[in-house]
Scaffold this motif. Structure first.
Motif, PDB file in Angstrom:
ATOM      1  N   ALA A 110      -3.669 -11.982  10.039  1.00 11.76           N
ATOM      2  CA  ALA A 110      -2.525 -10.930   9.489  1.00 11.76           C
ATOM      3  C   ALA A 110      -1.058 -12.662  10.159  1.00 11.76           C
ATOM      4  O   ALA A 110       0.150 -12.778   9.429  1.00 11.76           O
ATOM      5  CB  ALA A 110      -2.286 -10.385  10.018  1.00 11.76           C
ATOM      6  N   LEU A 111      -0.813 -12.866  10.893  1.00  5.47           N
ATOM      7  CA  LEU A 111      -0.422 -13.899  11.929  1.00  5.47           C
ATOM      8  C   LEU A 111      -0.364 -15.637  10.921  1.00  5.47           C
ATOM      9  O   LEU A 111       0.897 -16.101  10.546  1.00  5.47           O
ATOM     10  CB  LEU A 111       0.146 -14.195  13.134  1.00  5.47           C
ATOM     11  CG  LEU A 111      -0.862 -13.584  14.230  1.00  5.47           C
ATOM     12  CD1 LEU A 111      -0.644 -13.818  15.652  1.00  5.47           C
ATOM     13  CD2 LEU A 111       1.353 -12.881  13.844  1.00  5.47           C
ATOM     14  N   ILE A 134     -11.093  -7.261  15.594  1.00  3.04           N
ATOM     15  CA  ILE A 134      -9.201  -7.144  15.606  1.00  3.04           C
ATOM     16  C   ILE A 134      -8.596  -9.104  15.610  1.00  3.04           C
ATOM     17  O   ILE A 134      -7.781  -9.237  15.303  1.00  3.04           O
ATOM     18  CB  ILE A 134      -9.392  -6.168  16.965  1.00  3.04           C
ATOM     19  CG1 ILE A 134      -9.454  -4.956  15.977  1.00  3.04           C
ATOM     20  CG2 ILE A 134      -7.300  -6.752  16.722  1.00  3.04           C
ATOM     21  CD1 ILE A 134      -9.481  -4.084  16.904  1.00  3.04           C
ATOM     22  N   TYR A 154       0.532  -1.242  -0.115  1.00  2.38           N
ATOM     23  CA  TYR A 154       0.024   0.115   0.464  1.00  2.38           C
ATOM     24  C   TYR A 154       0.681   1.118   0.284  1.00  2.38           C
ATOM     25  O   TYR A 154       2.109   1.247   0.410  1.00  2.38           O
ATOM     26  CB  TYR A 154      -0.505   0.166   1.465  1.00  2.38           C
ATOM     27  CG  TYR A 154      -1.940  -0.743   1.277  1.00  2.38           C
ATOM     28  CD1 TYR A 154      -3.086  -0.672   0.703  1.00  2.38           C
ATOM     29  CD2 TYR A 154      -1.437  -2.597   2.216  1.00  2.38           C
ATOM     30  CE1 TYR A 154      -3.913  -1.409   0.154  1.00  2.38           C
ATOM     31  CE2 TYR A 154      -3.076  -2.984   1.976  1.00  2.38           C
ATOM     32  CZ  TYR A 154      -4.072  -3.299   1.565  1.00  2.38           C
ATOM     33  OH  TYR A 154      -4.708  -4.015   1.305  1.00  2.38           O
ATOM     34  N   HIS A 163      -2.719   3.286   8.925  1.00  6.42           N
ATOM     35  CA  HIS A 163      -2.668   1.224   9.423  1.00  6.42           C
ATOM     36  C   HIS A 163      -2.404   1.185  10.577  1.00  6.42           C
ATOM     37  O   HIS A 163      -2.912   0.928  11.934  1.00  6.42           O
ATOM     38  CB  HIS A 163      -2.404   0.722   8.742  1.00  6.42           C
ATOM     39  CG  HIS A 163      -2.293  -0.966   9.262  1.00  6.42           C
ATOM     40  ND1 HIS A 163      -2.278  -1.352  10.098  1.00  6.42           N
ATOM     41  CD2 HIS A 163      -3.965  -1.520   8.323  1.00  6.42           C
ATOM     42  CE1 HIS A 163      -1.981  -2.640  10.055  1.00  6.42           C
ATOM     43  NE2 HIS A 163      -3.046  -2.937   9.770  1.00  6.42           N
ATOM     44  N   TRP A 164      -0.683   1.541  10.859  1.00  9.49           N
ATOM     45  CA  TRP A 164      -0.027   1.090  12.604  1.00  9.49           C
ATOM     46  C   TRP A 164      -1.049   2.242  13.459  1.00  9.49           C
ATOM     47  O   TRP A 164      -1.055   1.672  14.956  1.00  9.49           O
ATOM     48  CB  TRP A 164       1.134   0.582  12.163  1.00  9.49           C
ATOM     49  CG  TRP A 164       1.600  -0.381  10.891  1.00  9.49           C
ATOM     50  CD1 TRP A 164       1.618  -0.189   9.656  1.00  9.49           C
ATOM     51  CD2 TRP A 164       1.102  -1.948  11.531  1.00  9.49           C
ATOM     52  NE1 TRP A 164       1.574  -1.318   9.826  1.00  9.49           N
ATOM     53  CE2 TRP A 164       1.884  -2.329  10.914  1.00  9.49           C
ATOM     54  CE3 TRP A 164       0.918  -2.509  12.971  1.00  9.49           C
ATOM     55  CZ2 TRP A 164       1.159  -3.272  10.805  1.00  9.49           C
ATOM     56  CZ3 TRP A 164       1.103  -3.108  12.871  1.00  9.49           C
ATOM     57  CH2 TRP A 164       0.859  -4.377  11.679  1.00  9.49           C
ATOM     58  N   ARG A 199       2.722  -6.290   2.373  1.00 12.61           N
ATOM     59  CA  ARG A 199       2.051  -4.918   1.871  1.00 12.61           C
ATOM     60  C   ARG A 199       1.364  -3.494   2.539  1.00 12.61           C
ATOM     61  O   ARG A 199       1.060  -2.883   1.972  1.00 12.61           O
ATOM     62  CB  ARG A 199       0.499  -6.197   1.527  1.00 12.61           C
ATOM     63  CG  ARG A 199       0.485  -6.321   0.152  1.00 12.61           C
ATOM     64  CD  ARG A 199      -0.621  -7.764   0.621  1.00 12.61           C
ATOM     65  NE  ARG A 199      -2.385  -6.760   0.274  1.00 12.61           N
ATOM     66  CZ  ARG A 199      -2.756  -6.347  -0.338  1.00 12.61           C
ATOM     67  NH1 ARG A 199      -2.002  -6.920  -1.997  1.00 12.61           N
ATOM     68  NH2 ARG A 199      -3.915  -5.377  -1.080  1.00 12.61           N
ATOM     69  N   MET A 200       1.795  -4.245   4.030  1.00 17.22           N
ATOM     70  CA  MET A 200       1.580  -3.259   4.940  1.00 17.22           C
ATOM     71  C   MET A 200       2.025  -3.446   6.042  1.00 17.22           C
ATOM     72  O   MET A 200       2.514  -1.657   6.519  1.00 17.22           O
ATOM     73  CB  MET A 200       0.006  -3.529   6.121  1.00 17.22           C
ATOM     74  CG  MET A 200      -0.745  -2.560   6.357  1.00 17.22           C
ATOM     75  SD  MET A 200      -0.785  -1.777   5.639  1.00 17.22           S
ATOM     76  CE  MET A 200      -3.026  -1.738   5.489  1.00 17.22           C
ATOM     77  N   HIS A 246      -8.757 -10.584  12.566  1.00 18.81           N
ATOM     78  CA  HIS A 246      -8.004  -9.722  11.650  1.00 18.81           C
ATOM     79  C   HIS A 246      -6.585 -10.148  11.699  1.00 18.81           C
ATOM     80  O   HIS A 246      -5.582  -9.995  11.428  1.00 18.81           O
ATOM     81  CB  HIS A 246      -8.254  -8.639  11.577  1.00 18.81           C
ATOM     82  CG  HIS A 246      -7.136  -7.699  11.044  1.00 18.81           C
ATOM     83  ND1 HIS A 246      -7.299  -7.663   9.656  1.00 18.81           N
ATOM     84  CD2 HIS A 246      -6.113  -6.439  11.284  1.00 18.81           C
ATOM     85  CE1 HIS A 246      -6.530  -6.336   9.108  1.00 18.81           C
ATOM     86  NE2 HIS A 246      -5.832  -6.374  10.165  1.00 18.81           N
TER      87      HIS A 246
HETATM   88  C1  HEM Z   1      -5.403  -3.421  15.920  1.00 16.59           C
HETATM   89  C2  HEM Z   1      -6.294  -3.111  15.086  1.00 16.59           C
HETATM   90  C3  HEM Z   1      -6.290  -2.531  13.785  1.00 16.59           C
HETATM   91  C4  HEM Z   1      -7.107  -2.203  12.992  1.00 16.59           C
HETATM   92  C5  HEM Z   1      -8.645  -1.948  13.392  1.00 16.59           C
HETATM   93  C6  HEM Z   1      -6.028  -2.801  11.531  1.00 16.59           C
HETATM   94  C7  HEM Z   1      -7.017  -2.490  10.588  1.00 16.59           C
HETATM   95  C8  HEM Z   1      -7.335  -2.785   9.569  1.00 16.59           C
HETATM   96  C9  HEM Z   1      -7.400  -3.070   7.733  1.00 16.59           C
HETATM   97  C10 HEM Z   1      -9.746  -2.062   7.912  1.00 16.59           C
HETATM   98  C11 HEM Z   1      -7.039  -2.917   7.124  1.00 16.59           C
HETATM   99  C12 HEM Z   1      -7.391  -3.151   5.499  1.00 16.59           C
HETATM  100  C13 HEM Z   1      -6.194  -2.602   4.722  1.00 16.59           C
HETATM  101  C14 HEM Z   1      -6.658  -1.182   4.571  1.00 16.59           C
HETATM  102  O1  HEM Z   1      -6.289  -0.648   5.154  1.00 16.59           O
HETATM  103  O2  HEM Z   1      -7.623  -0.850   3.435  1.00 16.59           O
HETATM  104  C15 HEM Z   1      -5.845  -3.821   7.480  1.00 16.59           C
HETATM  105  C16 HEM Z   1      -4.874  -4.508   6.449  1.00 16.59           C
HETATM  106  C17 HEM Z   1      -3.802  -5.338   6.917  1.00 16.59           C
HETATM  107  N1  HEM Z   1      -3.484  -5.724   8.590  1.00 16.59           N
HETATM  108 FE1  HEM Z   1      -4.291  -4.746   9.992  1.00 16.59          FE
HETATM  109  N2  HEM Z   1      -5.300  -3.388  11.940  1.00 16.59           N
HETATM  110  C18 HEM Z   1      -5.558  -3.874  12.760  1.00 16.59           C
HETATM  111  C19 HEM Z   1      -3.799  -4.809  13.696  1.00 16.59           C
HETATM  112  C20 HEM Z   1      -3.166  -5.096  12.503  1.00 16.59           C
HETATM  113  C21 HEM Z   1      -2.309  -6.045  13.360  1.00 16.59           C
HETATM  114  C22 HEM Z   1      -1.525  -5.839  14.664  1.00 16.59           C
HETATM  115  C23 HEM Z   1      -1.965  -6.497  12.600  1.00 16.59           C
HETATM  116  C24 HEM Z   1      -0.385  -7.815  11.986  1.00 16.59           C
HETATM  117  C25 HEM Z   1      -0.586  -8.304  12.623  1.00 16.59           C
HETATM  118  C26 HEM Z   1      -2.295  -6.571  10.872  1.00 16.59           C
HETATM  119  C27 HEM Z   1      -1.725  -6.700   9.919  1.00 16.59           C
HETATM  120  C28 HEM Z   1      -2.463  -6.475   8.591  1.00 16.59           C
HETATM  121  C29 HEM Z   1      -1.904  -6.758   7.324  1.00 16.59           C
HETATM  122  C30 HEM Z   1      -0.892  -8.051   7.240  1.00 16.59           C
HETATM  123  C31 HEM Z   1      -3.039  -5.949   6.453  1.00 16.59           C
HETATM  124  C32 HEM Z   1      -2.880  -5.574   4.836  1.00 16.59           C
HETATM  125  C33 HEM Z   1      -3.922  -7.037   4.341  1.00 16.59           C
HETATM  126  C34 HEM Z   1      -4.178  -7.049   3.246  1.00 16.59           C
HETATM  127  O3  HEM Z   1      -3.864  -6.131   2.237  1.00 16.59           O
HETATM  128  O4  HEM Z   1      -4.673  -8.272   2.601  1.00 16.59           O
HETATM  129  N3  HEM Z   1      -3.088  -5.691  11.067  1.00 16.59           N
HETATM  130  N4  HEM Z   1      -6.212  -3.876   8.960  1.00 16.59           N
END
Ligand code: HEM
Ligand code: HEM
Length: 185
Positions: free
Chosen positions: A166-167, A159, A7, A15-16, A180-181, A162
């Motif tokens: 991711a893991l 979450i 992205y 995101h982070w 990607r992220m 999600h």
């Molecule tokens: C704790 C609150 C979190 C929220 C609210 C959240 C929310 C999201 C959302 C809505 C997406 C969709 C992509 C986009 O932004 O368009 C996304 C993607 C992603 N998130 Fe999170 N995330 C969180 C935590 C995490 C954590 C802790 C990890 C890793 C351990 C993680 C790993 C990823 C990855 C790898 C993607 C890319 C997925 C893809 O594109 O197929 N996220 N996240």
């Protein structure tokens, strides 16, 4: 940087930032919810109780702002392809969870804001008091706080799914989903 398998950078930073802010707002919100106002006051005293409420509201308003920016960076820029492509099950589950997270993270601060304003409490963002926009209405405030709590548990469940997803991609399937992220590779 290989922009096409990530992205765009601002979207990854958002995101982070949102992830950290959401975990802190859930932790502070659940503490306030479990202890209640009186319980928090007994345990933490006046100054820390006020700080906890103010921090929770500030985090929530910040999430609303960050999510607005994030929806823009998501819609306005190219989304990288999955390499290798996801199977149909992964695609449906991940897209549903992502959409529900977006909806939940916009709804949650709005409901918190409305519940606070109708309860006659200040909507705080750092030291500023934002306009409540709604008049005092105790019954409505109580209903909105019930929904604020229910939505909180929905977010915890989403979450959990999600992060488990991711893991799974990162450690077990070892595909490019985490990359990607990722901010660093
Ligand atoms: C704790 C609150 C979190 C929220 C609210 C959240 C929310 C999201 C959302 C809505 C997406 C969709 C992509 C986009 O932004 O368009 C996304 C993607 C992603 N998130 Fe999170 N995330 C969180 C935590 C995490 C954590 C802790 C990890 C890793 C351990 C993680 C790993 C990823 C990855 C790898 C993607 C890319 C997925 C893809 O594109 O197929 N996220 N996240
Ligand atoms: C994504 C953002 C937010 C999340 C994840 C969140 C989460 C939570 C959770 C889980 C609770 C505990 C509910 C309970 O157990 O009763 C809570 C309580 C609370 N939230 Fe939020 N919240 C957010 C945004 C906001 C905003 C923007 C405001 C106000 C401006 C707000 C005001 C409050 C207040 C005053 C309480 C305490 C309610 C009580 O005393 O029972 N929240 N929040």
């Amino acid at each position: 940087m290989h922009e096409l398998d990530h992205y765009i950078y601002p979207h990854r930073v958002l995101h982070w930032l949102v992830a950290v802010a959401v975990l802190l707002s859930l932790a502070s919100g659940l503490t306030l919810g479990f202890l209640g106002y009186e319980g928090t006051l007994d345990l933490l005293g006046n100054a820390l109780t006020n700080l906890l409420y103010t921090s929770h509201k500030t985090l929530g308003v910040a999430i609303l702002l960050l999510m607005t920016l994030r929806i823009i960076t998501r819609l306005a820029f190219v989304v990288p392809d999955h390499e290798p492509p996801l199977n149909a099950f992964e695609r449906v589950v991940s897209t549903s969870v992502h959409h529900l997270l977006y909806a939940g993270l916009v709804a949650m601060p709005l409901v918190g804001w409305a519940a606070t304003a109708t309860g006659g409490f200040p909507v705080e963002f750092f030291h500023w008091h934002l306009p409540g926009l709604l008049g005092k209405n105790e019954a409505l405030s109580q209903t909105l706080f019930v929904w604020h709590e229910r939505l909180g548990w929905v977010l915890v469940a989403l979450i959990t799914l999600h992060v488990a997803g991711a893991l799974f991609h990162w450690r077990i399937k070892r595909d490019n989903v985490m990359k990607r992220m990722s901010l660093f590779d």
